[in-house]
Design a protein around this motif. Structure first.
Motif, mmCIF file in Angstrom:
data_model
loop_
_atom_site.group_PDB
_atom_site.id
_atom_site.type_symbol
_atom_site.label_atom_id
_atom_site.label_comp_id
_atom_site.label_asym_id
_atom_site.label_seq_id
_atom_site.Cartn_x
_atom_site.Cartn_y
_atom_site.Cartn_z
ATOM 1 N N ALA A 58 0.831 -1.206 0.000
ATOM 2 C CA ALA A 58 0.000 0.000 0.000
ATOM 3 C C ALA A 58 0.865 1.256 0.000
ATOM 4 C CB ALA A 58 -0.926 -0.016 1.213
ATOM 5 N N SER B 257 -3.263 -4.055 2.039
ATOM 6 C CA SER B 257 -4.146 -3.533 0.999
ATOM 7 C C SER B 257 -4.121 -2.007 0.953
ATOM 8 C CB SER B 257 -5.585 -4.003 1.236
ATOM 9 O OG SER B 257 -5.684 -5.395 1.094
ATOM 10 N N PHE B 258 -4.228 -1.491 -0.268
ATOM 11 C CA PHE B 258 -4.401 -0.054 -0.448
ATOM 12 C C PHE B 258 -5.839 0.288 -0.089
ATOM 13 C CE2 PHE B 258 -5.577 3.600 -3.089
ATOM 14 C CZ PHE B 258 -4.603 4.506 -2.702
#
Length: 365
Positions: free
Chosen positions: A174, A204-205
């Motif tokens: 991320a 996760s982004f």
């Protein structure tokens, strides 16, 4: 036959038809087999949600009418805490990408992606008349943020990143995604192609209501083909700032998703428990393949997707054909000029066991 080549646009002249993976029926017929196992196309080995099947069945009596996507778009938006107008639907994420490439292919512009990125990107770029600039991957065949940034210039209209990657399954973090978004020009549309995101172990982004305020040039594409087990229905979508979605909808064909596909996608999206079961089962299968292939003496690339890429060296072609003759369809990676590599999609537990057993026989024969 009538020669129409003079009427064909420049963007189409060098295109070649897409070659889908080998089918089970073709291999059964060619080799006289009763059982064939598909490990080539990164499909889900698990059936769709029972609620998706039920929704498809119920929709059959209404297919005389064109579909209404409002509820599906609203559910997708709610999933990410976004507004309805932040969502565009497409016939698979490849259709969404096609519209994106065409929408932002201004004269003399270029597109940047890693040389190991999804092999569909060069085809879409050529079709749209975009000049391709390639960034070099690292030793694990994954994206390098700095290399992508350095390839961008004042004429770069699009930067596309398949994350996790379609070749090796590697993923940028991320923080690396944010670095790219911070450093490239706001005039460059950054596409984050997240077809395999649900299977990723990388941080996760984050996507929420602030994402596109901070990065109005960001577009995220997703699909229902992988974690939702709906590959044949061709349902994908884009998430982006309202202004970008507006332009994309202008260029999108009318009703790109069937009413049956939309109904199944809606039901699958709401069946979070089953989706999580598919994701967890896929991750276990990926670990089993990775560990099993490594135990056979093969070098494997760390994967955040639903497949494992392994090095077979000079024996790759022989192994690939021997597997095929035994009913195991894998994918040798000539398309990336790496015929020494074979990509193996995750199957169900029984399929993974059978494949590893066959490979053990072939490698230790």
């Amino acid at each position: 036959m009538n020669d129409v080549s003079k009427q064909v646009s420049d963007g189409f002249r060098q295109l070649q038809p897409y070659k889908a993976g080998l089918t089970t029926e073709a291999i059964k017929s060619q080799y006289g087999l009763d059982n064939v196992y598909k490990f080539a196309s990164n499909e889900s080995p698990f059936p769709p949600s029972e609620f998706a099947v039920e929704a498809m069945s119920e929709m059959l009596t209404e297919i005389n009418r064109y579909p209404d996507y409002t509820d599906l778009r609203a559910s997708i938006a709610q999933e990410y805490q976004l507004a309805l107008n932040n969502v565009m639907l497409g016939s698979g994420s490849i259709n969404v990408l096609d519209v994106l490439f065409q929408a932002f292919s201004v004269k003399d512009s270029n597109i940047v992606f890693t040389s190991s990125a999804y092999f569909g990107y060069p085809l879409l770029a050529q079709k749209s008349g975009l000049t391709v600039k390639l960034a070099q991957p690292n030793a694990q065949l994954n994206h390098v943020a700095e290399n992508l940034i350095q390839q961008c210039d004042e004429n770069t209209s699009l930067l596309v990143i398949d994350n996790p990657g379609n070749f090796s399954g590697g993923a940028l973090s991320a923080d690396e995604i944010e670095l790219i978004l911070t450093r490239v020009s706001k005039e460059t549309i950054v596409i984050l192609d997240q077809a395999y995101e649900e299977f990723s172990d990388a941080p996760s982004f984050k996507i929420d209501e602030q994402t596109f305020s901070r990065f109005p040039n960001l577009v995220i594409t997703r699909t229902f083909s992988k974690a939702h087990s709906l590959a044949a229905l061709r349902v994908g979508y884009a998430l982006a700032d309202v202004a970008i979605i507006d332009w994309l909808n202008r260029g999108q064909q009318p009703f790109p998703v069937s009413s049956i596909g939309a109904a199944a996608a809606m039901a699958s999206l709401n069946d979070r428990a089953y989706r999580q079961l598919v994701i967890e089962s896929t991750k276990r299968g990926r670990k089993k393949l990775f560990d099993g292939l490594t135990a056979l003496g093969l070098q494997c690339y760390p994967s955040n997707a639903n497949f494992v890429l392994a090095e077979f060296g000079e024996k790759a072609s022989e192994i690939f054909l021997s597997l095929l003759e035994a009913g195991f369809i894998t994918r040798q990676m000539q398309v990336y000029q790496r015929p020494d590599l074979i990509r193996i999609s995750v199957g169900n537990d029984e399929e993974n066991t059978l494949l590893l057993q066959k490979l053990k026989e072939l490698l230790h024969a």
